[in-house]
Design a protein around this motif. Structure first.
Motif, short mmCIF file in Angstrom:
data_model
loop_
_atom_site.label_atom_id
_atom_site.label_comp_id
_atom_site.label_asym_id
_atom_site.label_seq_id
_atom_site.Cartn_x
_atom_site.Cartn_y
_atom_site.Cartn_z
N HIS A 1 0.80 -1.23 0.00
CA HIS A 1 0.00 0.00 0.00
C HIS A 1 0.83 1.28 0.00
O HIS A 1 0.32 2.35 0.30
CB HIS A 1 -1.01 0.00 1.15
N MET A 2 2.11 1.17 -0.33
CA MET A 2 2.95 2.37 -0.51
C MET A 2 2.60 2.98 -1.87
O MET A 2 2.24 2.25 -2.80
CB MET A 2 4.44 2.01 -0.50
N PRO A 3 2.74 4.29 -2.03
CA PRO A 3 2.49 4.89 -3.34
C PRO A 3 3.50 4.34 -4.35
O PRO A 3 4.65 4.05 -4.02
CB PRO A 3 2.74 6.38 -3.11
N LEU A 4 3.05 4.20 -5.59
CA LEU A 4 3.93 3.78 -6.67
C LEU A 4 4.55 5.02 -7.30
O LEU A 4 3.98 6.12 -7.25
CB LEU A 4 3.17 2.98 -7.72
N PHE A 5 5.72 4.85 -7.93
CA PHE A 5 6.45 5.95 -8.55
C PHE A 5 6.78 5.61 -9.99
O PHE A 5 7.10 4.46 -10.31
CB PHE A 5 7.76 6.21 -7.78
N LYS A 6 6.69 6.62 -10.84
CA LYS A 6 7.07 6.45 -12.24
C LYS A 6 8.44 7.06 -12.43
O LYS A 6 8.66 8.25 -12.17
CB LYS A 6 6.06 7.13 -13.16
N LEU A 7 9.39 6.23 -12.89
CA LEU A 7 10.75 6.70 -13.12
C LEU A 7 10.84 7.45 -14.44
O LEU A 7 9.93 7.37 -15.27
CB LEU A 7 11.72 5.51 -13.13
N LYS A 8 11.94 8.14 -14.65
CA LYS A 8 12.12 8.90 -15.88
C LYS A 8 12.10 8.00 -17.12
O LYS A 8 11.70 8.43 -18.19
CB LYS A 8 13.43 9.68 -15.83
N ASN A 9 12.52 6.74 -16.96
CA ASN A 9 12.53 5.81 -18.10
C ASN A 9 11.17 5.17 -18.36
O ASN A 9 11.02 4.35 -19.25
CB ASN A 9 13.60 4.73 -17.92
N GLY A 10 10.16 5.51 -17.53
CA GLY A 10 8.81 5.00 -17.72
C GLY A 10 8.45 3.82 -16.84
O GLY A 10 7.28 3.44 -16.75
N ASP A 11 9.43 3.20 -16.20
CA ASP A 11 9.15 2.07 -15.31
C ASP A 11 8.36 2.55 -14.11
O ASP A 11 8.56 3.66 -13.61
CB ASP A 11 10.45 1.43 -14.80
N ILE A 12 7.46 1.70 -13.64
CA ILE A 12 6.70 1.98 -12.43
C ILE A 12 7.25 1.09 -11.33
O ILE A 12 7.38 -0.12 -11.52
CB ILE A 12 5.19 1.76 -12.66
N VAL A 13 7.59 1.70 -10.20
CA VAL A 13 8.22 0.95 -9.11
C VAL A 13 7.53 1.23 -7.78
O VAL A 13 6.96 2.29 -7.57
CB VAL A 13 9.73 1.28 -8.99
N CYS A 14 7.65 0.22 -6.91
CA CYS A 14 7.25 0.36 -5.51
C CYS A 14 8.54 0.54 -4.73
O CYS A 14 9.52 -0.17 -4.97
CB CYS A 14 6.52 -0.91 -5.06
N PRO A 15 8.57 1.47 -3.78
CA PRO A 15 9.79 1.66 -2.97
C PRO A 15 10.20 0.38 -2.22
O PRO A 15 11.38 0.17 -1.97
CB PRO A 15 9.42 2.76 -1.98
N ASN A 16 9.24 -0.48 -1.90
CA ASN A 16 9.54 -1.70 -1.16
C ASN A 16 9.81 -2.92 -2.06
O ASN A 16 10.62 -3.76 -1.72
CB ASN A 16 8.40 -2.06 -0.21
N HIS A 17 9.11 -3.01 -3.20
CA HIS A 17 9.16 -4.22 -4.01
C HIS A 17 9.87 -4.07 -5.34
O HIS A 17 10.07 -5.05 -6.05
CB HIS A 17 7.73 -4.73 -4.27
N GLY A 18 10.22 -2.86 -5.72
CA GLY A 18 10.87 -2.66 -7.01
C GLY A 18 9.86 -2.54 -8.13
O GLY A 18 8.74 -2.08 -7.93
N LYS A 19 10.27 -2.97 -9.32
CA LYS A 19 9.43 -2.79 -10.51
C LYS A 19 8.12 -3.56 -10.39
O LYS A 19 8.09 -4.70 -9.96
CB LYS A 19 10.19 -3.26 -11.75
N VAL A 20 7.04 -2.90 -10.77
CA VAL A 20 5.72 -3.52 -10.78
C VAL A 20 5.07 -3.26 -12.13
O VAL A 20 5.46 -2.36 -12.87
CB VAL A 20 4.80 -2.98 -9.65
N ILE A 21 4.07 -4.06 -12.43
CA ILE A 21 3.31 -3.89 -13.66
C ILE A 21 1.91 -3.44 -13.27
O ILE A 21 1.25 -4.08 -12.46
CB ILE A 21 3.25 -5.21 -14.45
N VAL A 22 1.47 -2.33 -13.85
CA VAL A 22 0.14 -1.81 -13.58
C VAL A 22 -0.74 -2.13 -14.78
O VAL A 22 -0.39 -1.81 -15.91
CB VAL A 22 0.18 -0.29 -13.34
N VAL A 23 -1.85 -2.81 -14.54
CA VAL A 23 -2.77 -3.17 -15.62
C VAL A 23 -4.05 -2.36 -15.50
O VAL A 23 -4.47 -2.00 -14.40
CB VAL A 23 -3.09 -4.68 -15.61
N LYS A 24 -4.63 -2.08 -16.66
CA LYS A 24 -5.85 -1.25 -16.69
C LYS A 24 -7.12 -2.07 -16.51
O LYS A 24 -8.09 -1.60 -15.96
CB LYS A 24 -5.91 -0.49 -18.01
#
Length: 119
Positions: free
Chosen positions: A30-53
């Motif tokens: 439940h931490m906020p997700l972050f979008k990196l400059k390269n477009g990857d979406i990451v969780c501060p705790n878990h690393g790269k995540v995939i967000v689906v619509k």
């Protein structure tokens, strides 16, 4: 230092590095997700995540990941058979098994190349 403190520190570091905080939370922590400059979406705790619509996108991504995993398993298994061939180059059964692995890998790659996400 607690896990929460570590996550907050990582989140602050992501912001300092130019990441953008999104209005989406990680489904695990439940931490906020972050979008990196390269477009990857990451969780501060878990690393790269995939967000689906939607469910359809989730199915496509699940299929793609499954095919990638299957291809990797086939390569590893094929390497075991290659070792048998090194020991006995005339092992007909091992040679047939290699052909089966290569055929399966070729089919996987064909499926991946025609999947809608690659168009």
């Amino acid at each position: 230092m607690s896990k929460e403190d570590t996550g907050v520190k990582k989140a602050a570091e992501l912001l300092r590095q130019g990441a953008t905080m999104l209005d989406i939370a990680c489904p695990k922590c439940h931490m906020p997700l972050f979008k990196l400059k390269n477009g990857d979406i990451v969780c501060p705790n878990h690393g790269k995540v995939i967000v689906v619509k939607d469910e359809e996108e989730e199915k496509k991504i699940t299929l793609s990941i499954s095919l990638d995993v299957l291809e990797e398993v086939l390569f590893k298994s094929m390497n075991n058979v290659v070792e048998k061939i090194k020991a006995d180059p005339m092992d007909g059964e091992a040679l047939l098994q290699i052909i089966r692995y290569l055929d399966a890998i070729e089919r996987i790659r064909k499926i991946k190349s025609i999947s809608p996400e690659n168009k």
